[in-house]
Motif scaffolding. Structure first.
Motif, PDB file in Angstrom:
ATOM      1  N   ASP A 185       0.808  -1.217   0.000  1.00  0.00           N
ATOM      2  CA  ASP A 185       0.000   0.000   0.000  1.00  0.00           C
ATOM      3  C   ASP A 185       0.845   1.272   0.000  1.00  0.00           C
ATOM      4  O   ASP A 185       0.308   2.376   0.081  1.00  0.00           O
ATOM      5  CB  ASP A 185      -0.964   0.005   1.187  1.00  0.00           C
ATOM      6  CG  ASP A 185      -0.240   0.031   2.540  1.00  0.00           C
ATOM      7  OD1 ASP A 185       1.006   0.151   2.562  1.00  0.00           O
ATOM      8  OD2 ASP A 185      -0.929  -0.078   3.573  1.00  0.00           O
ATOM      9  N   GLY A 186       2.171   1.123  -0.081  1.00  0.00           N
ATOM     10  CA  GLY A 186       3.046   2.282  -0.132  1.00  0.00           C
ATOM     11  C   GLY A 186       3.648   2.680   1.198  1.00  0.00           C
ATOM     12  O   GLY A 186       4.527   3.550   1.245  1.00  0.00           O
ATOM     13  N   THR A 187       3.196   2.081   2.293  1.00  0.00           N
ATOM     14  CA  THR A 187       3.786   2.368   3.598  1.00  0.00           C
ATOM     15  C   THR A 187       5.256   1.983   3.586  1.00  0.00           C
ATOM     16  O   THR A 187       5.635   0.953   3.025  1.00  0.00           O
ATOM     17  CB  THR A 187       3.061   1.580   4.705  1.00  0.00           C
ATOM     18  OG1 THR A 187       1.664   1.880   4.643  1.00  0.00           O
ATOM     19  CG2 THR A 187       3.594   1.952   6.075  1.00  0.00           C
ATOM     20  N   ARG A 188       6.085   2.812   4.200  1.00  0.00           N
ATOM     21  CA  ARG A 188       7.524   2.544   4.200  1.00  0.00           C
ATOM     22  C   ARG A 188       8.123   2.819   5.570  1.00  0.00           C
ATOM     23  O   ARG A 188       7.583   3.578   6.366  1.00  0.00           O
ATOM     24  CB  ARG A 188       8.226   3.398   3.144  1.00  0.00           C
ATOM     25  CG  ARG A 188       8.035   4.891   3.356  1.00  0.00           C
ATOM     26  CD  ARG A 188       8.760   5.733   2.313  1.00  0.00           C
ATOM     27  NE  ARG A 188       8.240   5.564   0.967  1.00  0.00           N
ATOM     28  CZ  ARG A 188       8.655   6.275  -0.078  1.00  0.00           C
ATOM     29  NH1 ARG A 188       9.611   7.193   0.078  1.00  0.00           N
ATOM     30  NH2 ARG A 188       8.140   6.086  -1.276  1.00  0.00           N
ATOM     31  N   GLU A 189       9.247   2.189   5.833  1.00  0.00           N
ATOM     32  CA  GLU A 189       9.992   2.405   7.072  1.00  0.00           C
ATOM     33  C   GLU A 189      11.455   2.079   6.802  1.00  0.00           C
ATOM     34  O   GLU A 189      11.774   1.300   5.893  1.00  0.00           O
ATOM     35  CB  GLU A 189       9.454   1.514   8.190  1.00  0.00           C
ATOM     36  CG  GLU A 189      10.089   1.737   9.556  1.00  0.00           C
ATOM     37  CD  GLU A 189       9.906   3.144  10.084  1.00  0.00           C
ATOM     38  OE1 GLU A 189      10.655   4.031   9.620  1.00  0.00           O
ATOM     39  OE2 GLU A 189       9.031   3.358  10.947  1.00  0.00           O
ATOM     40  N   SER A 190      12.344   2.691   7.563  1.00  0.00           N
ATOM     41  CA  SER A 190      13.765   2.433   7.370  1.00  0.00           C
ATOM     42  C   SER A 190      14.512   2.602   8.676  1.00  0.00           C
ATOM     43  O   SER A 190      14.035   3.257   9.611  1.00  0.00           O
ATOM     44  CB  SER A 190      14.347   3.365   6.299  1.00  0.00           C
ATOM     45  OG  SER A 190      14.069   4.715   6.601  1.00  0.00           O
TER      46      SER A 190
END
Length: 223
Positions: A185-190
């Motif tokens: 769904d486009g959610t991102r984390e880093s």
């Protein structure tokens, strides 16, 4: 716990090789300073309860890779919805050691086969697509980074090899391990871990720390 895809015959989470996507993966990033959407993480056991499943998956991968030491190749992971896997494929979940998992919102990282060393990372990412069973994906990669103050010093006429050499010789360079994850769904984390501050208390997290790599990973889910 990180699972290895290669030890199982079911490849429901392994990427397929497809026609290339157009990916823009930068090899030079700025070292982030403290700011919005960044927090310090102590240990996996101390991850805030409010942290999202994606944040916890990123930290789990960072912790796993940090145990392997530095000077490691890039590593690719599929992210599988743990509850869905237990419901739709209970026997497979048991084989993965997920049959007794209590958390219903968790994501399980599954490490993929080694990334080919003879192809640039952005080109490799542009040739894969994930099956429906995969909720997201993550990548860890080591890079040299420069602080924002050094970006104005970058010579304009360098090719890629020259730029790599220039960065490697810069006195303010920082070696960093980037762990970036995205969902369909486009959610991102880093998460970013500096080699000179190789401690869980110094890991930085945030959704926009490595936007170029996040966009390249998101492209692997495009039709």
């Amino acid at each position: 716990m990180i699972r290895r895809a290669r030890v199982f015959t079911d490849r429901a989470w392994a990427p397929a090789i497809v026609s290339p996507h157009l990916c823009n993966l930068l090899t030079l990033y700025s070292v982030p300073d403290s700011g919005q959407e960044r927090e310090r993480i102590v240990t996996m056991s101390n991850t805030p309860m409010a942290a999202t499943p994606l944040t916890r998956a990123v930290l789990e991968i960072d912790e796993y890779v940090s145990g392997l030491g530095w000077d490691q190749p890039a590593r690719l992971f599929a992210l599988v919805d743990t509850a869905r896997l237990r419901t739709e494929q209970p026997s497979l979940a048991d084989r993965l050691g997920l049959g007794d998992a209590q958390e219903t919102t968790a994501l399980t990282p599954i490490e993929q086969d080694e990334i080919p060393t003879g192809k640039p990372l952005d080109e490799f990412l542009g040739t894969i697509a994930w099956p429906d069973a995969v909720t997201g994906c993550a990548l860890t990669v080591e890079r040299l980074m420069l602080p924002p103050s050094a970006e104005a010093q970058v010579p304009k006429d360098l090719d890629e090899a020259g730029l790599t050499k220039w960065v490697a010789e810069h006195p303010e360079r920082q070696e960093v391990r980037m762990t970036v994850a995205v969902l369909r769904d486009g959610t991102r984390e880093s998460a970013l871990r500096l080699r000179e501050k190789d401690s869980a208390t110094e890991v930085l997290t945030g959704s926009e720390l490595v936007p170029g790599l996040a966009e390249a990973l998101t492209a692997t889910f495009e039709e």
